[in-house]
Structures are given as C-alpha cells and as structure tokens.
Design an enzyme around this catalytic site. Sequence first.
Site, PDB file in Angstrom:
ATOM      1  N   ALA A 218      15.207   9.910  13.577  1.00 47.65           N
ATOM      2  CA  ALA A 218      15.544  10.772  12.447  1.00 47.65           C
ATOM      3  C   ALA A 218      14.867  12.130  12.596  1.00 47.65           C
ATOM      4  CB  ALA A 218      15.123  10.102  11.143  1.00 47.65           C
ATOM      5  N   ARG A 219      13.619  12.112  13.045  1.00 46.91           N
ATOM      6  CA  ARG A 219      12.906  13.381  13.278  1.00 46.91           C
ATOM      7  C   ARG A 219      13.565  14.180  14.397  1.00 46.91           C
ATOM      8  NH1 ARG A 219       7.392   9.988  12.705  1.00 46.91           N
ATOM      9  NH2 ARG A 219       6.928  10.434  10.497  1.00 46.91           N
TER      10      ARG A 219
ATOM     11  N   HIS B 156       7.149   3.101  19.749  1.00 51.63           N
ATOM     12  CA  HIS B 156       6.945   3.894  18.542  1.00 51.63           C
ATOM     13  C   HIS B 156       5.523   4.430  18.623  1.00 51.63           C
ATOM     14  CE1 HIS B 156       6.882   5.378  14.522  1.00 51.63           C
ATOM     15  NE2 HIS B 156       5.979   4.511  14.118  1.00 51.63           N
TER      16      HIS B 156
ATOM     17  N   VAL C 131       2.810   2.654   2.313  1.00 52.19           N
ATOM     18  CA  VAL C 131       4.151   2.472   2.874  1.00 52.19           C
ATOM     19  C   VAL C 131       4.945   1.455   2.063  1.00 52.19           C
ATOM     20  CG1 VAL C 131       5.453   1.703   4.893  1.00 52.19           C
ATOM     21  CG2 VAL C 131       3.423   3.136   5.185  1.00 52.19           C
TER      22      VAL C 131
ATOM     23  N   THR D 259      11.081  -1.394  12.738  1.00 52.21           N
ATOM     24  CA  THR D 259      11.713  -0.096  12.511  1.00 52.21           C
ATOM     25  C   THR D 259      11.718   0.733  13.782  1.00 52.21           C
ATOM     26  OG1 THR D 259       9.564   0.639  11.646  1.00 52.21           O
ATOM     27  CG2 THR D 259      11.269   0.068  10.031  1.00 52.21           C
TER      28      THR D 259
ATOM     29  N   PRO E  68       0.164  -1.366  15.545  1.00 50.28           N
ATOM     30  CA  PRO E  68       1.117  -0.786  16.495  1.00 50.28           C
ATOM     31  C   PRO E  68       2.404  -1.606  16.525  1.00 50.28           C
ATOM     32  CG  PRO E  68      -0.614  -1.957  17.680  1.00 50.28           C
ATOM     33  CD  PRO E  68      -1.008  -1.977  16.237  1.00 50.28           C
TER      34      PRO E  68
ATOM     35  N   THR F 286       4.358  -2.539  10.351  1.00 54.67           N
ATOM     36  CA  THR F 286       2.938  -2.464  10.661  1.00 54.67           C
ATOM     37  C   THR F 286       2.675  -2.024  12.101  1.00 54.67           C
ATOM     38  OG1 THR F 286       2.535  -4.261   9.084  1.00 54.67           O
ATOM     39  CG2 THR F 286       0.778  -3.765  10.658  1.00 54.67           C
TER      40      THR F 286
ATOM     41  N   GLY G 149       0.841  -1.193   0.000  1.00 55.19           N
ATOM     42  CA  GLY G 149       0.000   0.000   0.000  1.00 55.19           C
ATOM     43  C   GLY G 149       0.872   1.237   0.000  1.00 55.19           C
TER      44      GLY G 149
END
Length: 323
Positions: A160-161, A185, A15, A153, A131, A129, A13
């Site tokens: 990075a943010r 996350h 992502v 991830t 949560p 994916t 999709g």
Amino acid sequence: MAHGPHLVIIGVGHVGSDVLTYATTLGLFARISLIDIDQDVSKGQALDHHQATGVPPMLSTVVEQADYTACADADVIIVAAGPSVSPAAAESVGTASRNSLAEINAPVIRQVMAGISAHTHSAAVILITNPLDVNVHIASTEFDYPRSLIFGTGTALDSARLRRIIADRTGVSPDSVQAFMLGEHGATAFPYLSHATVGGLTLPEISKILDIPAFDHEEIGKAVVDAAFDVFYSKKWTSSGIARSAIALARNVVLDQKAVAPVCTVADGVLGFHGEVSLSLPAIVGANGVERHLEIPLDDWETEHLTISAESVRRVYDSVAEH
C-alpha cells in the site's frame, strides 16, 4: 448470541484497538470478541466500543470481552498480541528493529496458537505480530492447524505504501496503481517493479509519457521501507495502515473475494521454495484462506533480493526455533 460472521481479536493494544475500530465501522461482523492478557484492557475496549454502537449510523455489532473459548465458532481470528517495536530499539537498530522482537514474541505466538488450536481448526488466523514472517512460520509449522488458514498481513501494508508513493509521483489515484512489495515484512522487503503498472502502463511507459524520472528499484524500495519509520519516529508506533490491511484480508475471507494479495505464508512449491521459510508472495485469498500462490516471473534483481530476504527471515527463525 449474535448470528453472522464472528471475529476474534487477540491483543487490543495500539494495533488491536485500530483493528477493532475498523472492524466495527465496516459493518461486516455481527460479533467481535476481544482477548488480551490484560483483562482490564479487553473489558474496557469492549465496553467502549459497545457504547459507541449507540452512535448513528453505527450497526449494533456485539463487542464482548472473551477468552479462547470464543475461538470455537470464529470465522476469522486476528492476532496482534505481544509488544511492538520500542523507540529505543528503533533508534538502535533502525529498519531491522522488528526482528529484535523475535525472542520476546515467539513464545507469545506459541501461547496464542496453543489457545486457538485448543478450540478450533477452521477459522482463518491472520497474524500481525512482529517479526511477522518468523511468527507465521512458527504458527504454521509448529502446530497441527491447516496451513492454508494461517497467514500474515505480510507486505500488504508495504505494498500500500508502494502504491501510494508511485501514485504521488505520477499524480494518479492509488487505485490506478498495481504494484507489490515482496519478501520479508522488514528491512529486506523489495519492490516487484518489473510487472508494476499504472493504468495498465508499465513504469517505463508511464515515466516516458509523463516525462518524469525513471523508477529505481533500490531507491523506491528504501523509500517504502523507511516510510514506516517516518510514522514511527513521529507518533512512536504504527497502527492505522496495518489495521486496515488486516481487516481488508478478513473481508476477503468472509466474502470469499478471491483477491490477490502479498500475504505472508509458508512458501512451499513456489519459486523454488519447499517449506523452509515464510515470506510474502502474491496469493489468492478467499473463504479457504490462502487458496494458491501465483508463480510470478522475476527479473534478475528481484530474484537476488528474494533470496536475500528469505535468508534473512530464516536466520531469525533459526534463532528462536524449538529443537
């Protein structure tokens, strides 16, 4: 059959499509196999990207529609299956909206892991994916698959943010910033600022030298968590940053980079955890997946927020755990 590293992407999709784009332009994989519950989507994506390899200077990567049998000789499998946060959910519960997907995506991850583990136990499995932390725990603890090869991830994108925010405030390149977000996350992620550096200088040191306001844990943590929703409320999804993060981790595995990254894994034997929760902590990522965690020192504020984050993740996992 193409010879060289083989990537499987499950879920193409928003992502997964960006993961595919970055994977083909990276030039690292000889073969990329696409699996999606909507076979028209995986077929269309495969055809589109196969045709794009005819544009110079693209490499002639084989991009194909596939099923789970393709996992048998995969080097890396990236999982982006399942629905993402909807605008309605984001409006309703805000930064906690990723956790609202648990009931929907837990069965998806169980189905995906069953498909993967039927054909391989040697590929690195990188989950995206949401949560994320809950799904990593499901994949790692409910299936007979090497735990070191399953990771998410995690807060790689959040980190990075964070580096981007610190770089913008100090006027330097993000490459000169070393800083991590840790924990969930999601809403309870927190900045690990006690050991963050800019050009080798601590944040208090760089703030004094540049005569800029001090970095506040609470304020900067909220800025990072809110950053995702700044994107989401504008374009209705986020995909580019997380896709780049996943491909960077895949590269670490294929090239055995031994890179330190805040990936999501089962926390076991580190910082007082004993396998009861999965969340993001700094770890060395190489050819064997997550090769070891780093037992990092935390200050009192960070210790408190790690506990809060772990409790938050565990509550959501308990709500979808199979008993």
